[in-house]
Design a protein around this motif. Structure first.
Motif, PDB file in Angstrom:
ATOM      1  N   UNK A  84       8.939  35.696  33.748  1.00 54.38           N
ATOM      2  CA  UNK A  84       8.442  35.227  32.450  1.00 54.38           C
ATOM      3  C   UNK A  84       6.938  34.976  32.501  1.00 54.38           C
ATOM      4  N   UNK A  85       6.474  34.432  33.609  1.00 59.12           N
ATOM      5  CA  UNK A  85       5.030  34.208  33.749  1.00 59.12           C
ATOM      6  C   UNK A  85       4.281  35.531  33.694  1.00 59.12           C
ATOM      7  N   UNK A  86       4.808  36.546  34.346  1.00 59.39           N
ATOM      8  CA  UNK A  86       4.179  37.866  34.343  1.00 59.39           C
ATOM      9  C   UNK A  86       4.135  38.439  32.931  1.00 59.39           C
ATOM     10  N   UNK A  87       5.197  38.249  32.180  1.00 56.24           N
ATOM     11  CA  UNK A  87       5.236  38.734  30.788  1.00 56.24           C
ATOM     12  C   UNK A  87       4.145  38.061  29.961  1.00 56.24           C
ATOM     13  N   UNK A  88       4.022  36.739  30.109  1.00 58.93           N
ATOM     14  CA  UNK A  88       3.018  36.009  29.345  1.00 58.93           C
ATOM     15  C   UNK A  88       1.602  36.397  29.707  1.00 58.93           C
ATOM     16  N   UNK A  89       1.351  36.568  31.000  1.00 58.64           N
ATOM     17  CA  UNK A  89       0.022  36.967  31.451  1.00 58.64           C
ATOM     18  C   UNK A  89      -0.328  38.353  30.926  1.00 58.64           C
ATOM     19  N   UNK A  90       0.607  39.280  31.026  1.00 59.80           N
ATOM     20  CA  UNK A  90       0.347  40.649  30.592  1.00 59.80           C
ATOM     21  C   UNK A  90       0.080  40.701  29.090  1.00 59.80           C
ATOM     22  N   UNK A  91       0.867  39.958  28.316  1.00 63.07           N
ATOM     23  CA  UNK A  91       0.686  39.959  26.860  1.00 63.07           C
ATOM     24  C   UNK A  91      -0.697  39.402  26.501  1.00 63.07           C
ATOM     25  N   UNK A  92      -1.082  38.287  27.120  1.00 67.23           N
ATOM     26  CA  UNK A  92      -2.375  37.675  26.825  1.00 67.23           C
ATOM     27  C   UNK A  92      -3.532  38.569  27.262  1.00 67.23           C
ATOM     28  N   UNK A  93      -3.386  39.228  28.416  1.00 67.26           N
ATOM     29  CA  UNK A  93      -4.451  40.097  28.906  1.00 67.26           C
ATOM     30  C   UNK A  93      -4.628  41.310  27.999  1.00 67.26           C
ATOM     31  N   UNK A  94      -3.523  41.887  27.544  1.00 66.20           N
ATOM     32  CA  UNK A  94      -3.629  43.029  26.633  1.00 66.20           C
ATOM     33  C   UNK A  94      -4.243  42.605  25.298  1.00 66.20           C
ATOM     34  N   UNK A  95      -3.897  41.413  24.822  1.00 64.07           N
ATOM     35  CA  UNK A  95      -4.482  40.901  23.587  1.00 64.07           C
ATOM     36  C   UNK A  95      -5.983  40.691  23.755  1.00 64.07           C
ATOM     37  N   UNK A  96      -6.390  40.089  24.873  1.00 64.76           N
ATOM     38  CA  UNK A  96      -7.808  39.848  25.122  1.00 64.76           C
ATOM     39  C   UNK A  96      -8.585  41.163  25.182  1.00 64.76           C
TER      40      UNK A  96
END
Length: 319
Positions: free
Chosen positions: A261-273
């Motif tokens: 779940x942490x990996x999912x959140x990090x990836x989503x935020x990084x792609x958004x940024x």
């Protein structure tokens, strides 16, 4: 697509809320400072409830790092005298950057609790400028070759950021009202906006286009908070009033492991940024809120910091 190196980024953190966070704070500040943020912002509790602890964190950043600090200030429930005292305390500590927001009353406030003398963030912006001008009407500049001589120069101006809401403030009646409010803050002397958290880059771009068309000229910095668990996502929705991002919500619910779940959140935020920066955003503002290592991981995934900043510390997130 990674963000270009040199893209400005900043962090927002709140004062320690438990013993583990307090014990980790010195290392947290050092780890965040080591990656070279544009500034670090310190939040302020509802109705000024965390004034002392916020001021302590601000002073610690100023004394232990070289990173500029941005102090949050709220005005709801405060008299002119109380608000002025708080502003002077931060200025005396060396703060020259503020985030001025109207804020909320503490959750346990009675229904008839007084709302204070300042009724909007725009009025708080004006008060900060006025107090700074009274405190430092001009600046003395050393004259080269004349050790005792001083020339009169322009006083140091403060940076005052205000909140912006890509999908509307919860109490707003329309998107037009949101833009009008931002224009009023600009007219009062605000020179930066930081957005509430959001989940889709298109929402930010559409908001910026509306603001620019209406005459808002200052930078609008997008705020991002990684959602690393279903609980964190629910809390983000409560704070922001945003609609549930279906794809992210489903992924967090079906993933069985904490690390997944942490990996999912990090990836989503990084792609958004990355999408925001590619589309012209002036930088990235990361809400850390007890998860400094997660914020650093987002920056590493964006290509803004090196892997070594994640592997040279044993510090973990504490919320």
């Amino acid at each position: 697509m990674p963000c270009p190196r040199g893209t400005p980024f900043s962090f927002e953190l709140y004062p320690p809320r438990n013993e583990a966070a307090a014990k980790a704070l010195p290392e947290t500040l050092q780890r965040l400072a080591a990656v070279g943020p544009d500034f670090m912002a310190v939040t302020y509790g509802a109705g000024g409830s965390s004034h002392a602890s916020s001021l302590n964190v601000v002073k610690q950043i100023l004394s232990d790092t070289t990173v500029p600090v941005m102090a949050h200030l709220t005005c709801i429930g405060s008299s002119h005298e109380e608000a002025g005292r708080m502003i002077r305390e931060f200025l005396a500590a060396g703060v020259t950057r503020f985030l001025a927001v109207r804020g909320d009353l503490p959750a346990d406030s009675p229904p008839d609790a007084p709302l204070g003398d300042l009724h909007s963030a725009a009025e708080l912006v004006q008060l900060i400028h006025r107090i700074q001008a009274e405190r430092e009407p001009y600046r003395e500049i050393p004259v080269p070759g004349l050790p005792r001589a001083r020339a009169v120069g322009r006083r140091e101006k403060v940076t005052i950021a205000v909140g912006a809401f890509p999908n509307g403030h919860p109490s707003s009646r329309s998107t037009t009202q949101d833009i009008d409010t931002l224009l009023a803050k600009q007219a009062s002397g605000a020179n930066l906006a930081i957005t509430q958290m959001f989940f889709h880059a298109e929402d930010y771009f559409a908001f910026v286009d509306r603001a620019r068309s209406a005459g808002v000229t200052f930078p609008i910095l997008p705020g991002i908070m990684p959602a690393t668990t279903p609980g964190v996502l629910r809390r983000m929705l409560e704070l922001s009033g945003e609609d549930l991002p279906a794809e992210l919500g489903i992924q967090l619910e079906v993933e069985p492991t904490d690390e997944g779940r942490r990996e999912i959140g990090i990836d989503y935020a990084a792609r958004l940024a990355s999408r925001l920066v590619a589309g012209g955003a002036p930088g990235i503002h990361l809400y850390t809120y007890g998860r400094p290592q997660t914020a650093l991981a987002v920056l590493e995934r964006c290509g803004l910091i090196d892997q070594q900043h994640l592997t040279t510390s044993n510090q973990k997130d504490y919320a």
